[in-house]
Enzyme design. Sequence first.
Site, mmCIF file in Angstrom:
data_model
loop_
_atom_site.group_PDB
_atom_site.id
_atom_site.type_symbol
_atom_site.label_atom_id
_atom_site.label_comp_id
_atom_site.label_asym_id
_atom_site.label_seq_id
_atom_site.Cartn_x
_atom_site.Cartn_y
_atom_site.Cartn_z
ATOM 1 N N SER A 20 -4.657 -1.186 -3.237
ATOM 2 C CA SER A 20 -4.078 -1.451 -4.556
ATOM 3 C C SER A 20 -4.471 -2.846 -5.042
ATOM 4 C CB SER A 20 -2.556 -1.320 -4.521
ATOM 5 O OG SER A 20 -2.061 -1.503 -5.843
ATOM 6 N N LYS A 44 -2.966 0.270 -9.533
ATOM 7 C CA LYS A 44 -2.616 -1.148 -9.450
ATOM 8 C C LYS A 44 -1.096 -1.288 -9.316
ATOM 9 C CE LYS A 44 -2.498 -5.642 -10.028
ATOM 10 N NZ LYS A 44 -2.989 -6.579 -9.003
ATOM 11 N N THR A 45 -0.648 -2.182 -8.463
ATOM 12 C CA THR A 45 0.792 -2.405 -8.330
ATOM 13 C C THR A 45 1.385 -2.753 -9.696
ATOM 14 O OG1 THR A 45 0.645 -3.152 -6.049
ATOM 15 C CG2 THR A 45 2.578 -3.832 -7.278
ATOM 16 N N ASN A 68 -7.300 -14.817 -3.317
ATOM 17 C CA ASN A 68 -6.871 -14.513 -4.678
ATOM 18 C C ASN A 68 -5.431 -14.891 -4.887
ATOM 19 O OD1 ASN A 68 -4.927 -12.052 -5.402
ATOM 20 N ND2 ASN A 68 -5.885 -11.597 -3.426
ATOM 21 N N SER A 69 -5.131 -15.206 -6.125
ATOM 22 C CA SER A 69 -3.743 -15.363 -6.541
ATOM 23 C C SER A 69 -3.642 -14.766 -7.945
ATOM 24 C CB SER A 69 -3.327 -16.836 -6.544
ATOM 25 O OG SER A 69 -1.962 -16.921 -6.908
ATOM 26 N N CYS A 130 3.788 -8.819 -1.919
ATOM 27 C CA CYS A 130 2.850 -9.608 -2.723
ATOM 28 C C CYS A 130 3.076 -11.103 -2.491
ATOM 29 C CB CYS A 130 2.971 -9.300 -4.213
ATOM 30 S SG CYS A 130 1.758 -10.263 -5.147
ATOM 31 N N LYS A 164 4.242 -0.967 1.431
ATOM 32 C CA LYS A 164 3.122 -1.892 1.706
ATOM 33 C C LYS A 164 3.702 -3.144 2.350
ATOM 34 C CE LYS A 164 -1.279 -3.443 0.832
ATOM 35 N NZ LYS A 164 -1.995 -3.544 -0.430
ATOM 36 N N ILE A 192 -2.476 -4.039 6.006
ATOM 37 C CA ILE A 192 -1.644 -5.165 5.596
ATOM 38 C C ILE A 192 -1.960 -5.526 4.149
ATOM 39 C CG2 ILE A 192 -1.494 -6.220 7.893
ATOM 40 C CD1 ILE A 192 -3.814 -8.118 7.037
ATOM 41 N N GLY A 250 -9.935 -6.070 5.917
ATOM 42 C CA GLY A 250 -11.154 -6.451 6.616
ATOM 43 C C GLY A 250 -12.193 -5.372 6.760
#
Length: 311
Positions: A20, A44-45, A68-69, A130, A164, A192, A250
Amino acid sequence: MNLATNFFDYPLENCLMNASGVHCMEVSQLEELAASMAATYVTKTATMAPRLGNPEPRYRDLPQGSINSMGLPNHGLPYYLAYLEKAAEKEPQQLIFCSLVGMTTSEIFAELKMVQESSFNGFTELNLSCPNVPGKPQVAYDFALTDKILAEAFTFFKKPLGIKLPPYFDLAHFDEMAEILNRYPIKYVNCINSIGNGLVVDLATEAAVIKPKGGFGGLGGAMVKATALANVRAFRERLRPDIAVIGTGGVTSGADVFEHLLCGASLVQVGTQLHQEGPAVFQRLLTELAAIMKEKGYQSIAEFQGKLQTL
Ligand SMILES: Cc1cc2nc3c(=O)[nH]c(=O)nc-3n(C[C@H](O)[C@H](O)[C@H](O)COP(=O)(O)O)c2cc1C
């Protein structure tokens, strides 16, 4: 070579899907995923209302993955639900996942009620992990709060629900979270989310590489694989057998997909590598996975899934 698998009652051509947040924000991207070699996909969440997310730059490719943020930019749950309802009408047997998150517990419950009342009957993925919303800690690091949310959610939510999870780093935390999850009728966990709050420095400019939160952001890609595999394995060993584990983190090659399956994943998601390579990544990963299985003499995923050996 047979790459087919099942996720509960859904027969799937293979075990791959997007993670996601990657290539799933716009309807056009979701349609590309539907047309790709991924067996299924997740939206997308979503928050209830649309969000712009954090200021740019908020994503950077790195030699070993990504930081990312994003801050959950999305079009709002009604946008994704409308897509999902329409997709289900067109192809009722198709499996799709709907990811959602709340900034408050009441937002989570309002969203779950909206899904409950909709005609979407696929899997809902509640994102409790998140790391990129300023001022909002990752819910699933708060065990009591997670317990409370699940207790309330299952009083009214009757559709298939997965969670999640963020990465955990201590065996006691795997034990504690698994004990909570095992008390609820959840269908799966997804391990994860990004490893939260890394900091990447640009040596030349002596600055952080992303703007939000002073440069702190979630890590993904090759550098998180060992943590992801540990979480998949740890939860596979601790959860009720009827709770599936989706492996995320990963995956850059067919070998990584194989390792996630070996550690107990039922499906495997691709985030950073999909961001970098686009939906053609799924075909490459499947070709590589098939080559590894052939070399090892496996004819199906079931022959090695969950069968990691220890020394
Ligand atoms: C750009 C970007 C956006 C993301 N957005 C979300 C999101 O909205 N919801 C979510 O559950 N995870 C999100 N993630 C985390 C990924 O789904 C995934 O758990 C993580 O990146 C680890 O997988 P990877 O190593 O394949 O990247 C995002 C990751 C990236 C790179």
